[in-house]
Design an enzyme around this catalytic site. Sequence first.
Site, PDB file in Angstrom:
ATOM      1  N   SER A  79       0.803  -1.224   0.000  1.00 40.81           N
ATOM      2  CA  SER A  79       0.000   0.000   0.000  1.00 40.81           C
ATOM      3  C   SER A  79       0.836   1.274   0.000  1.00 40.81           C
ATOM      4  CB  SER A  79      -0.928   0.010   1.221  1.00 40.81           C
ATOM      5  OG  SER A  79      -0.173  -0.002   2.417  1.00 40.81           O
ATOM      6  N   LYS A 113      -6.559   3.809   8.445  1.00 41.03           N
ATOM      7  CA  LYS A 113      -5.618   4.774   7.877  1.00 41.03           C
ATOM      8  C   LYS A 113      -6.179   6.195   7.913  1.00 41.03           C
ATOM      9  CE  LYS A 113      -3.520   1.329   4.823  1.00 41.03           C
ATOM     10  NZ  LYS A 113      -3.307   0.860   3.441  1.00 41.03           N
TER      11      LYS A 113
END
Length: 816
Positions: A698, A741
């Site tokens: 990611s 996140k």
Amino acid sequence: MSAITNMTEELDTANTEINEQQMHIPEVLPVLPLRDIVIYPFMIVPLFVSREKSIRAVDEALGENRMILLVSQRDLDKEEPVGGDLYQVGTVAVIMRMLKLPDGRIRILVQGLSRARVESVEDADFLRARLSVMHEVTAPERSLEVEALVRNVRASMEKAANLGKNISPEVMAIVANLDEAGRLADLAASNLELKVEDAQSVLDIADTTVRLRRVNELLNKEIEVLTVQQEINTQARADIDRSQREFYLRQQMKAIQSELGEGNELAEEIAQFREKIEAAKMPKQAEEDALRQLKKLERMHPDAAETATLRNWMEIMTDLPWSKSSSDNLDLKKAETILNEDHYGLEKVKDRIIEALAVRKLKEKPKGSIMCLVGPPGVGKTSLGRSIARALDRRFVRLSLGGLHDEAEIRGHRRTYVGAMPGRIVQALQQAGTNNPLIMLDEIDKVGADFRGDPSSALLEVLDPEQNNSFRDNYLGVTFDLSNVMFMTTANVLDTVQPALRDRMEVIHLAGYTEEEKLEIARRHLLPKQMDENGIVARHLRISKPALAAIILQYTQEAGLRQLEREIGTVCRKVARRIAEGQTEIVSVTPRNLREFLGTPKVMPDEILKKDQIGVATGLAWTAAGGDVLFIEALRMKGKGTLVLTGQLGEVMRESAQAAFSYAKSRARDLGINEDDFSNYDLHIHIPEGAIPKDGPSAGITLATAMVSTLAQRPVRKDVAMTGEITLRGNVLPVGGVKEKVLAARRARVSKIILPLLNQRDMDDVPKELFGEIQFIFVDNVTEVFRHALKDRVPAPATPASRTSRLSQAASAPRL
């Protein structure tokens, strides 16, 4: 009419013997219907007569020639039989005596004379029949078959008597001396207590040989029945004798033990175990096994080594809740209220629990799924299970699976091992006291495996609703029904959970809390809890909302609530000390005096976010503890075009960096990068906090942004964070952990977040209040990332030579 047969009654033969040949049998005689008896010629039988028609028939016979026709009726319950209710063959008999009884009945003694066939029946005051005498058909000479049949019948009669058949010795003496086949057949049939149908079948036969053959068949069948009956009686007698012998020996053993002063306690224990087994209502197989082991324990010496092992097994078997269960609370409103009281937020989990309650309310025994709560530490996974048990009115048992390596911890040890004990599942049921508790399997992602087995494989049966109704524990040796148990599991990550085990569970993700949620939870739950644990009441302490918010922002940086609870506990302990030292006024905690209680703030905003920098990009990462902010630094230096990666990166992250570098190299001209720089400069990528391992795809677009920023000398915007996987062609692929996140970016005060376009579907899980604070940008190509994250190229600073040239040009310029 009631009939009584008695072949033992002795009569004076001089008065009773009648010569059939000298007597004339009329063609019409009164009929006496018989119930449950068939009378043969030459039989002398007493009969009780109670029906009015039958009494009149007897009176008619006595008034004429004392002869009467005895015919058995087909239906025994027929009170007034007619011609069709009687058999076609009967016996002409003579009434020898008659006695009237006080109750209106009469008793007669009759002797059979000859077989007769009923031609017609007339029903008036009594039954009268027209008959024809049946003469016996006898062979002119006695054949070998007849001789063999006579001998077989004699032997069979003797065998039947020896097997217990009630045949008088006088009859046996007559049988032994009787050579006439017809009379022998009638005598044998009359003493066999045959059914009416079988006895009538003998009376219907006029041929003496055929009749004797029929009687021989009936005798053989009767002997078979008598043989089986004798075997049953013998077995029953043997069982009774064995039981009596065991009782006698047991009494002797008790007497011996009483003399020795031992055995009384064991006997009392055995009696208690037997009562517990009866009260436990075990399944049939388990109860049989328990009783068998109890008998074994009863025969053991109290000091034998195996006695203690067997006693422990019996205690566990009788303590298990085989039939004890608690009643579920199916009030959905009440359950929802309890869940809201114990936990703030977590709406998705609460809705799932209410749905499970609704299904249980509609269906008595549904096969529910196993819920697995996955999330960072401290978000309330275990406490949520306790609240669910309280909402359901079920017992709650928590099993910690962290560090479990031995399969026997789940399935139990076999009793042959020293120190054997049941598995944790059975122990949990014993602890709960009901067969339908809520068992929380905590930290299922931290189960290990070694040479002692794989506990995860043992859990496959426990957590499968299709199999756990017959769970077998090695220690118990019998099956236990786990289908009533409600299982829940918790985990921080799913990667370490066995795929087959993960497939059996319904995964529910719990992300971290927002600052607003933390503030509300601290005010509702954490502060009252810590005040109670530290002996503080409301008149001792007052913490303002801004002070709680300051604790969350300046002293904690986590997805859960544990560190926040510790900091609140620290404040409460400081206040408790002041009160213990004699302070009486209320302590008010505000952001201004917070340092007096907690010291210097532990979480400081990162200075790197205060300005735009070249080669420094802000990424978002997901960890087992929740979301985190990741700063990626890139630096170019003289070299030969080598890519250097540091910061303890995993293999996947290294591949992402290489893909980003290859993309930048292939699009150098479009990105404003001098192609010669790839040959003249080395590129160094570093991620701070190098002691912490990092991996995952990611960070791909973050790595690419830092590289392009360094090579193109374009600063990265300080207020932008990003996450997404990059391909060689520059496409941006979706990633996981979006909510975690986003919460991490919010804690770092980021105002813009770049996300992959396909992650728009995950925005439903993001708290709504964040949409007003953070701008979300969705991209599907890395060029869009550069457009939003990179600023324009910074002009190179002027060198001294260039400044001198400009000054000389200015001096030589014409003045105007």
